[in-house]
Scaffold this motif. Structure first.
Motif, PDB file in Angstrom:
ATOM      1  N   HIS A 160       0.676  -1.143   0.209  1.00  0.00           N
ATOM      2  CA  HIS A 160      -0.009   0.003   0.013  1.00  0.00           C
ATOM      3  C   HIS A 160       1.014   1.006  -0.051  1.00  0.00           C
ATOM      4  O   HIS A 160       0.803   2.081   0.952  1.00  0.00           O
ATOM      5  CB  HIS A 160      -0.779   0.046   1.141  1.00  0.00           C
ATOM      6  CG  HIS A 160      -0.356  -0.120   2.483  1.00  0.00           C
ATOM      7  ND1 HIS A 160      -0.730  -0.697   3.633  1.00  0.00           N
ATOM      8  CD2 HIS A 160       0.823   0.619   2.804  1.00  0.00           C
ATOM      9  CE1 HIS A 160       0.071  -0.331   4.732  1.00  0.00           C
ATOM     10  NE2 HIS A 160       1.044   0.219   4.401  1.00  0.00           N
ATOM     11  N   VAL A 161       1.781   1.395  -1.161  1.00  0.00           N
ATOM     12  CA  VAL A 161       2.542   2.501  -1.052  1.00  0.00           C
ATOM     13  C   VAL A 161       2.041   3.857  -1.547  1.00  0.00           C
ATOM     14  O   VAL A 161       1.211   4.070  -2.471  1.00  0.00           O
ATOM     15  CB  VAL A 161       3.599   2.204  -2.273  1.00  0.00           C
ATOM     16  CG1 VAL A 161       4.907   3.271  -2.066  1.00  0.00           C
ATOM     17  CG2 VAL A 161       4.232   0.846  -1.723  1.00  0.00           C
ATOM     18  N   PRO A 162       2.116   5.018  -0.665  1.00  0.00           N
ATOM     19  CA  PRO A 162       1.631   6.243  -1.004  1.00  0.00           C
ATOM     20  C   PRO A 162       2.063   6.799  -2.293  1.00  0.00           C
ATOM     21  O   PRO A 162       1.049   7.172  -3.023  1.00  0.00           O
ATOM     22  CB  PRO A 162       2.170   7.287   0.091  1.00  0.00           C
ATOM     23  CG  PRO A 162       2.789   6.471   1.011  1.00  0.00           C
ATOM     24  CD  PRO A 162       2.915   4.976   0.416  1.00  0.00           C
ATOM     25  N   HIS A 207      -0.732   4.860   9.716  1.00  0.00           N
ATOM     26  CA  HIS A 207       0.587   5.226   9.630  1.00  0.00           C
ATOM     27  C   HIS A 207       0.674   6.807  10.235  1.00  0.00           C
ATOM     28  O   HIS A 207       0.984   7.929   9.716  1.00  0.00           O
ATOM     29  CB  HIS A 207       1.163   5.440   8.128  1.00  0.00           C
ATOM     30  CG  HIS A 207       0.930   4.231   7.429  1.00  0.00           C
ATOM     31  ND1 HIS A 207      -0.126   3.646   6.696  1.00  0.00           N
ATOM     32  CD2 HIS A 207       2.097   3.415   7.038  1.00  0.00           C
ATOM     33  CE1 HIS A 207       0.036   2.680   5.989  1.00  0.00           C
ATOM     34  NE2 HIS A 207       1.537   2.349   6.198  1.00  0.00           N
ATOM     35  N   HIS A 273      -3.370   6.028   3.416  1.00  0.00           N
ATOM     36  CA  HIS A 273      -2.924   5.138   2.278  1.00  0.00           C
ATOM     37  C   HIS A 273      -3.038   3.821   2.353  1.00  0.00           C
ATOM     38  O   HIS A 273      -3.297   2.974   1.398  1.00  0.00           O
ATOM     39  CB  HIS A 273      -1.628   5.642   1.706  1.00  0.00           C
ATOM     40  CG  HIS A 273      -0.520   5.363   2.626  1.00  0.00           C
ATOM     41  ND1 HIS A 273       0.076   6.153   3.577  1.00  0.00           N
ATOM     42  CD2 HIS A 273       0.391   4.122   2.694  1.00  0.00           C
ATOM     43  CE1 HIS A 273       0.809   5.285   4.268  1.00  0.00           C
ATOM     44  NE2 HIS A 273       1.150   4.367   3.570  1.00  0.00           N
ATOM     45  N   HIS A 341      10.219  -3.920   3.036  1.00  0.00           N
ATOM     46  CA  HIS A 341      10.736  -2.606   2.972  1.00  0.00           C
ATOM     47  C   HIS A 341      11.244  -1.931   4.180  1.00  0.00           C
ATOM     48  O   HIS A 341      10.648  -2.484   5.367  1.00  0.00           O
ATOM     49  CB  HIS A 341       9.678  -1.684   2.387  1.00  0.00           C
ATOM     50  CG  HIS A 341       8.252  -1.409   3.072  1.00  0.00           C
ATOM     51  ND1 HIS A 341       7.594  -2.352   3.524  1.00  0.00           N
ATOM     52  CD2 HIS A 341       7.625  -0.330   3.521  1.00  0.00           C
ATOM     53  CE1 HIS A 341       6.313  -2.094   4.064  1.00  0.00           C
ATOM     54  NE2 HIS A 341       6.426  -0.789   4.057  1.00  0.00           N
ATOM     55  N   LEU A 343      11.932   1.875   5.688  1.00  0.00           N
ATOM     56  CA  LEU A 343      11.714   3.324   5.339  1.00  0.00           C
ATOM     57  C   LEU A 343      12.554   4.203   6.222  1.00  0.00           C
ATOM     58  O   LEU A 343      12.704   5.552   6.179  1.00  0.00           O
ATOM     59  CB  LEU A 343      10.408   3.981   5.620  1.00  0.00           C
ATOM     60  CG  LEU A 343       9.349   3.176   4.735  1.00  0.00           C
ATOM     61  CD1 LEU A 343       7.809   3.591   5.162  1.00  0.00           C
ATOM     62  CD2 LEU A 343       9.514   3.220   3.471  1.00  0.00           C
ATOM     63  N   GLU A 388       4.453  -4.946   8.577  1.00  0.00           N
ATOM     64  CA  GLU A 388       3.314  -4.837   8.164  1.00  0.00           C
ATOM     65  C   GLU A 388       2.663  -6.208   7.595  1.00  0.00           C
ATOM     66  O   GLU A 388       1.548  -6.492   7.597  1.00  0.00           O
ATOM     67  CB  GLU A 388       3.237  -3.714   6.944  1.00  0.00           C
ATOM     68  CG  GLU A 388       3.385  -2.489   7.215  1.00  0.00           C
ATOM     69  CD  GLU A 388       3.377  -1.190   6.267  1.00  0.00           C
ATOM     70  OE1 GLU A 388       3.201  -0.177   6.496  1.00  0.00           O
ATOM     71  OE2 GLU A 388       3.402  -1.666   5.150  1.00  0.00           O
ATOM     72  N   ALA A 415       8.360  -0.221  -5.716  1.00  0.00           N
ATOM     73  CA  ALA A 415       7.490   0.977  -5.781  1.00  0.00           C
ATOM     74  C   ALA A 415       8.050   1.815  -4.641  1.00  0.00           C
ATOM     75  O   ALA A 415       7.868   1.489  -3.432  1.00  0.00           O
ATOM     76  CB  ALA A 415       6.265   0.681  -5.555  1.00  0.00           C
ATOM     77  N   SER A 416       8.451   2.878  -5.025  1.00  0.00           N
ATOM     78  CA  SER A 416       9.233   3.970  -3.931  1.00  0.00           C
ATOM     79  C   SER A 416      10.224   3.069  -3.546  1.00  0.00           C
ATOM     80  O   SER A 416      11.213   2.786  -3.947  1.00  0.00           O
ATOM     81  CB  SER A 416       8.218   4.168  -3.210  1.00  0.00           C
ATOM     82  OG  SER A 416       8.344   5.343  -2.266  1.00  0.00           O
ATOM     83  N   ASN A 417      10.041   2.694  -2.074  1.00  0.00           N
ATOM     84  CA  ASN A 417      11.105   1.849  -1.099  1.00  0.00           C
ATOM     85  C   ASN A 417      10.759   0.444  -0.981  1.00  0.00           C
ATOM     86  O   ASN A 417      11.445  -0.066  -0.101  1.00  0.00           O
ATOM     87  CB  ASN A 417      11.334   2.496   0.227  1.00  0.00           C
ATOM     88  CG  ASN A 417      11.225   4.186   0.198  1.00  0.00           C
ATOM     89  OD1 ASN A 417      12.569   4.461  -0.157  1.00  0.00           O
ATOM     90  ND2 ASN A 417      10.194   4.991   0.341  1.00  0.00           N
ATOM     91  N   THR A 418       9.691   0.008  -1.474  1.00  0.00           N
ATOM     92  CA  THR A 418       9.027  -1.184  -1.453  1.00  0.00           C
ATOM     93  C   THR A 418       8.949  -2.300  -2.480  1.00  0.00           C
ATOM     94  O   THR A 418       8.925  -1.929  -3.527  1.00  0.00           O
ATOM     95  CB  THR A 418       7.495  -0.961  -1.034  1.00  0.00           C
ATOM     96  OG1 THR A 418       7.658  -0.025   0.261  1.00  0.00           O
ATOM     97  CG2 THR A 418       6.544  -2.153  -0.473  1.00  0.00           C
TER      98      THR A 418
HETATM   99  C1  DHB Z   1       6.177   3.598   1.515  1.00  0.00           C
HETATM  100  C2  DHB Z   1       5.779   1.986   1.821  1.00  0.00           C
HETATM  101  C3  DHB Z   1       4.662   2.131   2.887  1.00  0.00           C
HETATM  102  O1  DHB Z   1       4.155   0.796   3.088  1.00  0.00           O
HETATM  103  C4  DHB Z   1       4.348   3.224   3.537  1.00  0.00           C
HETATM  104  O2  DHB Z   1       3.603   2.868   4.546  1.00  0.00           O
HETATM  105  C5  DHB Z   1       4.943   4.291   3.308  1.00  0.00           C
HETATM  106  C6  DHB Z   1       5.786   4.448   2.329  1.00  0.00           C
HETATM  107  C7  DHB Z   1       7.340   3.457   0.365  1.00  0.00           C
HETATM  108  O3  DHB Z   1       7.679   2.518  -0.160  1.00  0.00           O
HETATM  109  O4  DHB Z   1       7.637   4.712   0.100  1.00  0.00           O
END
Ligand code: DHB
Ligand code: FE
Length: 429
Positions: A160-162, A207, A273, A341, A343, A388, A415-418
């Motif tokens: 569930h990445v923002p 979050h 998110h 992931h 963060l 998570e 996806a982003s950091n995940t």
């Molecule tokens: C990211 C992933 C998450 O699960 C989250 O809650 C917030 C950020 C990320 O990869 O950016």
């Protein structure tokens, strides 16, 4: 959907349950406002004007103006909330309690001095040939029993990445970075259209959005009629308000709490998110979400979160709760978050493909064994935010014992950091 009320025949007694709490929501919240000295002054200066600022029924306002506490209770008030009115009037609890009995203040005080009201004849309506009939329970609408039994048809698991939400909202799903990810959700969107549930119980984590360090519930169930998309700092996402299912939520809450899971009942909560991004991934950008959603928030922010075993057992209890519901609802249970992931800190960006894929394998094939995995394994192997994933065990625990049908499985980095993981499991029965 009838709540079980084994207390209905206790004379002169109204139990403040989910039905009463729903009817009395604004009445009780008005009472709470009297905790502020300035509000007490404004109320005392013009009671009618003060009450008119609250979305209470005319009957509720009248009952407050008349200080008719029995009526207030019949209309959903709870004595601890209503006591704020009495306190504002300078009255003691004994004066308030006595005022509801039909006795004079003096007679009530004397009764208490002489040992209080006897339990004999006061256990149930009609006890001892009806001697307690004067103490009638407040009238509650008789529950309408309906045919059918709710069932859990499927479960859905997704990260569930923002940034995924932002990519959807900003129309960037076709960008080279995002295209492979959204491609992986195409089958899910088609499945969702063809298999629209009546209700989604959506297990996710807040979050630091709805819950701050003032209050950090381990398990919280949203029982409201609607939940607004939260402003997490970037402004609220341009997505529909989430319609809840207060009746089923109240039923599940009661069933779980009586099954020894200590839930926090939430009547007002913006959803972040963790809830809205999965809905967007599977439903796209509709004007309204395709069905009501019951938010179920799990603490994974402050250590310790609930154990994998507890989450798995909670899923089993959710299954029992849904099965005991007397309406023919097809319920889907979702678990969001994960996969690997981190963060925070110098180890940010950690991805563990082997762990993630083994987790998916075991979630499908042997979830009971997966449930014994300790927190520290998630933290070490999947990153601090990979914890998570324990929420996926709740959704998996809600499934039937028979092996599920794997409708869709998808894994993509990044996806982003995940590391994004996604599963759709259907119950075969
Ligand atoms: C990211 C992933 C998450 O699960 C989250 O809650 C917030 C950020 C990320 O990869 O950016
Ligand atoms: Fe998250």
């Amino acid at each position: 959907m009838a709540l079980d009320k084994p207390y209905r025949d206790i004379p002169g007694t109204t139990i403040f349950d989910a039905d009463q709490a729903r009817v009395g929501y604004h009445l009780n919240q008005f009472c709470m406002s009297l905790m502020q000295p300035g509000n007490r002054e404004r109320f005392k200066a013009d009671e009618r004007a003060y009450l008119d600022a609250w979305p209470m029924t005319g009957e509720q306002k009248q009952a407050v103006l008349a200080r008719d506490l029995n009526r207030c209770i019949a209309l959903g008030g709870n004595i601890y909330f209503l006591a704020k009115i009495g306190a504002t009037d300078g009255r003691s609890f004994q004066q308030m309690a006595g005022s509801m009995t039909g006795m004079t203040e003096e007679a009530y005080r004397d009764m208490m001095i002489h040992g209080g009201r006897s339990i004999e004849g006061n256990r149930s309506i009609g006890e001892n040939g009806g001697s307690a009939s004067a103490l009638r329970a407040a009238p509650l609408a008789a529950p309408a029993r309906r045919q059918g039994t709710a069932r859990i048809g499927a479960s859905v698991y997704t990260s569930h990445v923002p940034a995924i939400g932002a990519a959807i909202d900003l129309g960037r799903t076709g960008d080279p970075y995002w295209q492979p990810l959204f491609e992986g959700y195409q089958p899910s969107k088609a499945w969702m259209k063809a298999n629209r549930p009546d209700v989604i119980l959506l297990v996710y984590n807040d979050h630091a959005t709805a819950f701050s360090l003032e209050l950090m519930p381990t398990f919280a169930i949203g029982c409201a009629a609607e939940f607004k998309p939260a402003d997490e700092g970037w402004g609220p996402r341009p997505v529909p308000v989430v319609a809840g299912h207060p009746e089923l939520a109240a039923h599940i809450a009661q069933s779980l709490i009586l099954d020894d899971f200590d839930l926090t009942v939430v009547n007002r909560m913006d959803v972040d998110h963790g809830l809205t991004v999965p809905l967007s991934l599977l439903c796209g950008q509709p004007a309204a979400w395709p069905c009501p959603v019951i938010p179920f928030a799990v603490n994974v922010v402050q250590y310790p979160p609930p154990s994998g075993r507890r989450c798995w057992q909670l899923g089993r209890a959710i299954r029992r709760a849904v099965a005991s519901c007397d309406q023919p609802l097809n319920v889907h249970v979702w678990g969001t978050g994960g996969m690997s992931h981190q963060l925070q800190g110098p180890r940010a960006g950690l991805i563990n493909r082997d762990f993630d894929n083994a987790f998916l394998d075991q979630l499908i094939a042997d979830p009971a064994a997966l449930a014994t995995k300790p927190h520290v394994d998630y933290l070490r192997e999947a990153g601090s935010e990979g914890i998570e994933l324990v929420m996926w065990l709740i959704a998996r625990g809600a499934m039937a014992d028979a092996p599920p049908r794997v409708v869709h499985r998808f894994y993509h980095v990044p996806a982003s950091n995940t590391a994004v993981g996604h599963l759709i499991l259907e119950n075969s029965g």
